[in-house]
Design a protein around this motif. Structure first.
Motif, PDB file in Angstrom:
ATOM      1  N   ALA A   5      41.055  38.885  38.602  1.00 45.64           N
ATOM      2  CA  ALA A   5      41.540  39.603  39.787  1.00 45.64           C
ATOM      3  C   ALA A   5      42.189  40.925  39.396  1.00 45.64           C
ATOM      4  N   GLU A   6      42.880  40.941  38.271  1.00 47.58           N
ATOM      5  CA  GLU A   6      43.579  42.140  37.821  1.00 47.58           C
ATOM      6  C   GLU A   6      42.658  43.122  37.102  1.00 47.58           C
ATOM      7  N   CYS A   7      41.681  42.599  36.350  1.00 43.70           N
ATOM      8  CA  CYS A   7      40.924  43.458  35.442  1.00 43.70           C
ATOM      9  C   CYS A   7      39.472  43.722  35.823  1.00 43.70           C
ATOM     10  N   ASP A   8      38.843  42.828  36.561  1.00 46.93           N
ATOM     11  CA  ASP A   8      37.416  42.978  36.883  1.00 46.93           C
ATOM     12  C   ASP A   8      37.245  44.009  37.990  1.00 46.93           C
ATOM     13  N   GLY A  19      34.999  46.732  37.814  1.00 46.03           N
ATOM     14  CA  GLY A  19      33.683  47.372  37.859  1.00 46.03           C
ATOM     15  C   GLY A  19      32.688  46.585  38.685  1.00 46.03           C
ATOM     16  N   ALA A  20      31.906  45.759  38.017  1.00 48.80           N
ATOM     17  CA  ALA A  20      30.811  45.030  38.661  1.00 48.80           C
ATOM     18  C   ALA A  20      31.299  43.889  39.558  1.00 48.80           C
ATOM     19  N   LYS A  21      32.561  43.531  39.461  1.00 47.80           N
ATOM     20  CA  LYS A  21      33.112  42.395  40.227  1.00 47.80           C
ATOM     21  C   LYS A  21      32.228  41.161  40.030  1.00 47.80           C
ATOM     22  N   SER A  67      34.722  43.198  31.101  1.00 46.64           N
ATOM     23  CA  SER A  67      34.066  44.022  30.086  1.00 46.64           C
ATOM     24  C   SER A  67      35.126  44.640  29.171  1.00 46.64           C
ATOM     25  N   GLU A  68      34.659  45.215  28.068  1.00 44.70           N
ATOM     26  CA  GLU A  68      35.599  45.867  27.160  1.00 44.70           C
ATOM     27  C   GLU A  68      36.335  47.002  27.870  1.00 44.70           C
ATOM     28  N   ALA A  69      35.617  47.824  28.633  1.00 48.78           N
ATOM     29  CA  ALA A  69      36.256  48.944  29.333  1.00 48.78           C
ATOM     30  C   ALA A  69      37.307  48.440  30.322  1.00 48.78           C
ATOM     31  N   GLU A  70      36.985  47.355  31.033  1.00 48.90           N
ATOM     32  CA  GLU A  70      37.943  46.781  31.986  1.00 48.90           C
ATOM     33  C   GLU A  70      39.162  46.231  31.258  1.00 48.90           C
ATOM     34  N   ALA A  71      38.922  45.568  30.127  1.00 52.41           N
ATOM     35  CA  ALA A  71      40.035  45.003  29.351  1.00 52.41           C
ATOM     36  C   ALA A  71      40.931  46.107  28.804  1.00 52.41           C
TER      37      ALA A  71
END
Length: 170
Positions: free
Chosen positions: A43-46, A48-50, A55-59
């Motif tokens: 919920a906090e990090c996803d 992009g694509a949901k 992903s690494e970028a999201e993390a």
């Protein structure tokens, strides 16, 4: 605090006595009670694509909000993403232990941001049982801590109530 209290309250009496406090593995309990669930992390990090994966970028973006550098965040991501596919899924997330990321830091991993106020209040480390009881046993003054006393004490140190309750519950 509920998470921490429940883990420290070994006999499940609803109170923490000196033996339980001294016998608890505080570092492990704090880490277990501070780690979000996979659903919370998604919920906090996803962003992009949901897709229910991180992903690494999201993390990296998510961990930057916690004050971690991109280098450390990428290192941690690589340790969590055990399949090496560039996505963290629930199984990988749940198996990960922050202690496994120790090599990503120059020294030991820093405490989570919510611990900062509490650790400052405690003088930078784990206080003695006497210090804890002296400052937190506000009810019956019986040398034991109830859940309410433990939660109140932890939140007074700057810890969010949800984290304090989690610590008490486990």
């Amino acid at each position: 605090a509920q998470c921490i209290f429940a883990k420290v309250d070994a006999d499940k009496s609803g109170e923490v006595d000196e033996a339980e406090f001294k016998g608890a593995d505080h570092e492990t309990i704090f880490e277990e009670c501070s780690k979000p669930s996979f659903a919370q992390a998604v919920a906090e990090c996803d962003k992009g694509a949901k897709d229910g994966k991180i992903s690494e970028a999201e993390a990296v973006a998510c961990l930057a909000k916690q004050g971690l550098s991109p280098e450390i965040a990428k290192c941690i991501f690589a340790k969590v993403d055990t399949s090496g596919d560039g996505q963290v899924v629930e199984e990988e997330f749940n198996k990960f232990n922050m202690a496994d990321a120790g090599s990503c830091f120059a020294g030991p991993p820093p405490p989570p941001p919510q611990a900062k106020g509490l650790m400052t209040r405690l003088g930078g480390g784990m206080p003695s049982w006497e210090t804890v009881v002296g400052g937190c046993d506000t009810g019956a003054k019986d040398g034991k801590l109830s859940e309410a006393e433990a939660v109140a004490c932890l939140t007074m140190g700057g810890m969010p109530k949800e984290v304090a309750q989690c610590i008490f519950a486990k």
